[in-house]
Design an enzyme around this catalytic site. Sequence first.
Site, PDB file in Angstrom:
ATOM      1  N   TRP B 142       0.765  -1.181  -0.077  1.00  0.00           N
ATOM      2  CA  TRP B 142       0.017   0.146   0.033  1.00  0.00           C
ATOM      3  C   TRP B 142       0.970   1.300  -0.090  1.00  0.00           C
ATOM      4  O   TRP B 142       0.394   2.341  -0.305  1.00  0.00           O
ATOM      5  CB  TRP B 142      -0.692   0.099   1.084  1.00  0.00           C
ATOM      6  CG  TRP B 142      -0.517   0.537   2.590  1.00  0.00           C
ATOM      7  CD1 TRP B 142       0.270  -0.412   3.444  1.00  0.00           C
ATOM      8  CD2 TRP B 142      -0.715   1.775   3.098  1.00  0.00           C
ATOM      9  NE1 TRP B 142       0.481   0.484   4.585  1.00  0.00           N
ATOM     10  CE2 TRP B 142       0.079   1.605   4.317  1.00  0.00           C
ATOM     11  CE3 TRP B 142      -1.301   2.771   2.865  1.00  0.00           C
ATOM     12  CZ2 TRP B 142      -0.039   2.467   5.323  1.00  0.00           C
ATOM     13  CZ3 TRP B 142      -1.539   3.837   3.555  1.00  0.00           C
ATOM     14  CH2 TRP B 142      -0.691   3.763   4.809  1.00  0.00           C
ATOM     15  N   SER B 173     -12.463  11.902   1.545  1.00  0.00           N
ATOM     16  CA  SER B 173     -11.979  11.949   2.824  1.00  0.00           C
ATOM     17  C   SER B 173     -11.822  13.688   3.064  1.00  0.00           C
ATOM     18  O   SER B 173     -12.276  14.210   3.948  1.00  0.00           O
ATOM     19  CB  SER B 173     -10.553  11.548   3.075  1.00  0.00           C
ATOM     20  OG  SER B 173     -10.759  10.234   2.863  1.00  0.00           O
ATOM     21  N   HIS B 256       2.044   8.871   8.248  1.00  0.00           N
ATOM     22  CA  HIS B 256       1.965   8.762   9.373  1.00  0.00           C
ATOM     23  C   HIS B 256       0.733   9.457  10.248  1.00  0.00           C
ATOM     24  O   HIS B 256       0.133   8.840  10.946  1.00  0.00           O
ATOM     25  CB  HIS B 256       3.294   9.153  10.291  1.00  0.00           C
ATOM     26  CG  HIS B 256       3.280   8.549  11.514  1.00  0.00           C
ATOM     27  ND1 HIS B 256       3.762   7.195  11.938  1.00  0.00           N
ATOM     28  CD2 HIS B 256       2.922   8.874  12.970  1.00  0.00           C
ATOM     29  CE1 HIS B 256       3.477   6.831  13.232  1.00  0.00           C
ATOM     30  NE2 HIS B 256       3.000   8.047  13.961  1.00  0.00           N
ATOM     31  N   GLU B 258      -1.908   9.551   8.923  1.00  0.00           N
ATOM     32  CA  GLU B 258      -3.115   8.603   8.552  1.00  0.00           C
ATOM     33  C   GLU B 258      -3.374   7.466   9.700  1.00  0.00           C
ATOM     34  O   GLU B 258      -4.421   7.202  10.095  1.00  0.00           O
ATOM     35  CB  GLU B 258      -2.656   7.839   7.373  1.00  0.00           C
ATOM     36  CG  GLU B 258      -3.366   6.861   6.922  1.00  0.00           C
ATOM     37  CD  GLU B 258      -4.885   7.118   6.510  1.00  0.00           C
ATOM     38  OE1 GLU B 258      -5.106   8.260   6.457  1.00  0.00           O
ATOM     39  OE2 GLU B 258      -5.677   6.200   6.124  1.00  0.00           O
ATOM     40  N   HIS B 305      10.214   7.885  10.886  1.00  0.00           N
ATOM     41  CA  HIS B 305      10.817   6.818  11.680  1.00  0.00           C
ATOM     42  C   HIS B 305      10.301   5.509  10.847  1.00  0.00           C
ATOM     43  O   HIS B 305      10.786   4.420  11.138  1.00  0.00           O
ATOM     44  CB  HIS B 305      10.040   6.824  12.933  1.00  0.00           C
ATOM     45  CG  HIS B 305       8.625   6.675  13.108  1.00  0.00           C
ATOM     46  ND1 HIS B 305       7.930   7.262  14.036  1.00  0.00           N
ATOM     47  CD2 HIS B 305       7.650   6.093  12.294  1.00  0.00           C
ATOM     48  CE1 HIS B 305       6.599   7.081  13.748  1.00  0.00           C
ATOM     49  NE2 HIS B 305       6.512   6.039  12.806  1.00  0.00           N
ATOM     50  N   HIS B 306       9.590   5.793   9.670  1.00  0.00           N
ATOM     51  CA  HIS B 306       9.362   4.554   8.801  1.00  0.00           C
ATOM     52  C   HIS B 306      10.489   4.420   7.656  1.00  0.00           C
ATOM     53  O   HIS B 306      10.358   3.478   7.029  1.00  0.00           O
ATOM     54  CB  HIS B 306       7.989   4.870   8.010  1.00  0.00           C
ATOM     55  CG  HIS B 306       6.812   5.051   8.646  1.00  0.00           C
ATOM     56  ND1 HIS B 306       5.974   3.914   8.914  1.00  0.00           N
ATOM     57  CD2 HIS B 306       6.360   6.252   9.403  1.00  0.00           C
ATOM     58  CE1 HIS B 306       4.903   4.496  10.007  1.00  0.00           C
ATOM     59  NE2 HIS B 306       5.158   5.637  10.064  1.00  0.00           N
ATOM     60  N   LYS B 334      -3.689   9.364  27.832  1.00  0.00           N
ATOM     61  CA  LYS B 334      -4.976   8.880  27.624  1.00  0.00           C
ATOM     62  C   LYS B 334      -5.107   7.560  28.112  1.00  0.00           C
ATOM     63  O   LYS B 334      -6.302   7.256  28.812  1.00  0.00           O
ATOM     64  CB  LYS B 334      -5.115   8.678  26.095  1.00  0.00           C
ATOM     65  CG  LYS B 334      -5.064  10.010  25.424  1.00  0.00           C
ATOM     66  CD  LYS B 334      -5.427   9.873  23.889  1.00  0.00           C
ATOM     67  CE  LYS B 334      -7.187  10.065  24.155  1.00  0.00           C
ATOM     68  NZ  LYS B 334      -7.684  11.279  24.229  1.00  0.00           N
ATOM     69  N   ARG B 453       8.692  -9.321   6.262  1.00  0.00           N
ATOM     70  CA  ARG B 453       7.404  -9.142   6.055  1.00  0.00           C
ATOM     71  C   ARG B 453       7.172  -9.128   4.466  1.00  0.00           C
ATOM     72  O   ARG B 453       7.850  -9.002   3.623  1.00  0.00           O
ATOM     73  CB  ARG B 453       6.589  -7.820   6.551  1.00  0.00           C
ATOM     74  CG  ARG B 453       7.325  -6.583   5.740  1.00  0.00           C
ATOM     75  CD  ARG B 453       6.881  -5.230   6.553  1.00  0.00           C
ATOM     76  NE  ARG B 453       5.548  -4.958   6.435  1.00  0.00           N
ATOM     77  CZ  ARG B 453       4.942  -3.583   6.317  1.00  0.00           C
ATOM     78  NH1 ARG B 453       5.947  -2.724   7.062  1.00  0.00           N
ATOM     79  NH2 ARG B 453       3.925  -3.296   6.322  1.00  0.00           N
TER      80      ARG B 453
END
Lengths: 274, 531, 269
Positions: B142, B173, B256, B258, B305-306, B334, B453
């Site tokens: 993706w 969106s 991110h 997202e 960081h990806h 939270k 992966r």
Amino acid sequence: MEHASLASPAAAHAGMHADPSAHTPAPSFWPILLAGGMGAVVFLVFLVYLGVPLAGVLLAAAVLYTLVAASGWANTIAVERRHMDQVQTNKDLTRGFFFFLASEGMIFVSYFEYLYYSRFTSAHWPPAGMPTLETTLPAIATLILVGSSFTLNWAVHALLHGKKTAAKNWMLLTIAMGITFLGMQGFEWGFLNGVLGFTLTTGAYSSAYFLMTGFHGAHVTVGLLMLALVYWRMEKGEYNQQYHMSLKAAEYYWHFVDIVWVFLFFSLYLFQSH
Amino acid sequence: MSTHVATAGVTQPRQYHGVLDWITTTDHKKIGIMYIVFALINGWLGGSLAGLIRLNLYNPDWHIVSPALYNQLMTMHATIMIFLTLMTAFAGFGNYLVPLMIGARDMAFPKLNAFAFWLLIPAAMMLYGSFFVVGGAAADGWWSYPPLSTAQFSAGHGEDLWILAVILLGISSIMGAINFLVTVIDMRAPGMNWMKLPLFVWSWVVTAWMLVLAVPVLSGALFMLLSDRWLNTGFYRPALGGDPLLYQHLFWFFGHPEVYIMILPGFGMISHIIPSMARKKLFGYKGMVMAIWSIGVIGFMVWAHHMFTAGISASARVFFSMASMFISVPTGVKIYSWLASVWGGVIRFTTAMKFALGFIFTFVLGGLSGLMLAVVPFDILVHNTYFVVAHFHYVLVGGSVMTLFAGTYYWFPKITGRMLSEKLGSWVFWLFFIGMNWVFMPMHLLGIEGMARRVANYRIEFRPLNQFISEGFIFMLLAGILFTYSIIKALREPKTAGDDPWQANDIELHLEWATSSPPPAYNFAEIPEVD
Amino acid sequence: MSLALLSSYAQQAGTSMAQAMAQAAAKGSAAPVRNAFSQPGGIVAIRAAAASLRAFVWVIPFILIAYILLAYVIIKFRDKGDGRKPATFHENNPLEFLWTIIPLIVVITVALHSYPTLTFMEFGGNNPALTIDVVGHQFFWEYKYPQYGIDISNDTLVVPANAVVDLDLTSVDVIHGFYVPGLGIQMDALPGRITNLWFKAKPGYYKGQCTQLCGVNHAQMLIDVQVVPNDQFQAWLAKHRTQSASLPAAPPAALPVAPTAARKARGKA
């Protein structure tokens, strides 16, 4: 939610003594029709790319259909608004339009990010083999486009002070300046393509150049269409001091297009060497 | 319902019935329901692809699918789950609940709202249709990283359709997000000031902002990709001086935020369910609002960081590692606030509450494995392995999907006027909770052991764990079947839920529980005043 | 999607994949896939695993606190039907301040704690004994030893033990990921760009694979590294040098892109 409570709990409950101003939005076929049209346009663009026979004709038809659906929608809104709170709906529409411009701006941000990233990671700028762009003509075009923001401002100002003829004249001048700008851009493209052989596929830099100026040019074109529509409605005498929402929208859009161009001019033309 | 509402000076709009009613509706509640049903259908389809993936990985020697088809399944599973399931499910609940919660009669732009929904249909048709074009569906993940996604390496037209569909989904969106923002800014009931806004509404405000600012960047990046494919431009082609790494920067600048777009509304839901079920006011409302905003703002500063193993500079690794760690602080706030909200309460273990507490369990794990991944040396050891797969499934399944289950069990009575069976609900919860931990927990281990992966096949050493994981999928499947059955069963029962079945308003006021279930077309007979 | 379509897809490419995996398995002997935690293969893996565990030690208390609190509230505050009234507090500023500031300090500590290792993994490989150019192809790896004029493809990477080995990665087509968990290394190989990593390994057999989706046979793009004592490495060199003597020992083609920051910092362009 610390101290929130209902002023009159019973009244909030659905009862038979309904608020006379209560209304639910009218059902409408336009949303699904327009969504279908947009989907069809995008899919047909794909078919045209594949070279499917007749796809071009169908695409033209789909674009036409989409425009009809959009104007049908706009017309419904215009009719509905006559019965609604003008101040509130104007506020809503203006706010929505600003958020829309914010997201449009972010598309440009992604292109600027591309440009500046390439610039700061490559050893030469413009990259080796790419021409240094001539600045004089774009500078004049910039002055014209920025000037058109002022003339548009004067047009709106004149209209709000009831000087309808002056407003129309300033509006015509604005449109003329916009067209001139597009013409100069077209000339520039022709020159770069034809004379310098600097085309969309020469390299990443030229791709970025044509994408950014082209995307901006498309926005100028849309802006011009909006201005033309506004001028037409001025001619029909549809605006007055209170009722001029679409005029305002077109104005904001035009200023937005101008501001983006100023950034483009600085990034693409003025500061070309490291 | 609206027929008896007299409207002075307005000719009563024409009403349609049956299918036409749904097609022409501009009622935020009906649009919300359509979004939720759309999400459920796509959840099933995307889940079936996951089933095929797990079946294939159970024993690659069986060759259930070819490697080419495997890549398509994997890509489409992600695309469907992200764009067509999670985002639309939250948009559905947002559509249904936000106007009710702020005491409005509808969204600011009801037709735009319908338009944003209907735009999903052509996009979904293009995505599913792409399985049947020459070369099959998009198969580049993706992320669709170039150069793999350029015409040279992905000649099939699935990729073109994928790009066009995602651009359409992006437009949808953005339109939806603008609508939410204007609605919340302009249409709050009198007295409903910002610091009285329910947290679900707050979470949607931040989510909508993120959509408005992040999605256009994806559109821009995909537009350049499409132009590389169709017009031979050089944006991402090294041979022409372009740079594939730049696509990654643009993609993750969207990608991110997202992630938070897909979890913040879920946070909002939990902040409603926990106080209501623990019979106690939400703890630390202000801190919660600040936490949502911090997540929204910092979420835009962590994208690289990806890309820790993509060859970015050491200083960039240092900056993005630190920023990514910061984001766990508001998330922690939270979690602690939810726990403090339960503290001293009297807990009713309804299915909604079970999912909410189960969510805390899984999300803590997903959040902290994310914190671990922000530690660059560890990221290098497990980047693009199954550890990352485990992490984001803990966030998206253990986070988003669990909150959606919780939200469905909580608001189903409001939306339909009927209760979902609590007895079946308990089964759904335990099957799903056990199933998801069964499937995703061992993936951490697989990643640490070094299984990459997105592979259709693996070294023989990884087989036992993969088989164990695939077996756990059955539990999730059963939970899905039972959940769907439970909904269909409930819809055949009489509407006996009542206005406020959870007695939520005894604890603190929530306007959605102050009207009937389901609410009338006009939501409130009189716009409520809040003080 | 129709089942007929599925099965037709399945028939297409299954067998070739099976053969390739069988070959790869045969090459790799029975050695297990080593990872940096259970069997670290050298200083880089050891340092990376140690940094990970240090961070994990910081993270564990937070998992435990959350889970213990969760279990406690579930047991303690469930509705026992005794008519107990719920508490009414809903804020506590000192507490909220504390649970913001303490995690903040902890994450800053965790981040700072990891930086020496990050710096070591990035810049620690000075004066490499051997530089190898690793070139990603769809779907195999090519290893060039420019010092020795050796160029091998689709084979085991052989390097000397206890020596700094420097890998310069690039790709001729799409992005690949060079990942050997047992050596603690992972870096993408991008077309038009050189990325860099280094390691110093103990003798042994290390298995890895491509970690960046690179097309149909991504799963098949395995990596095998054989780390051998120096005398064996010299013997291997001698054998391969004669074999590829006919090949010109061409230096790697100059790339049009500026060197990465890492290379700049290490002063080798």
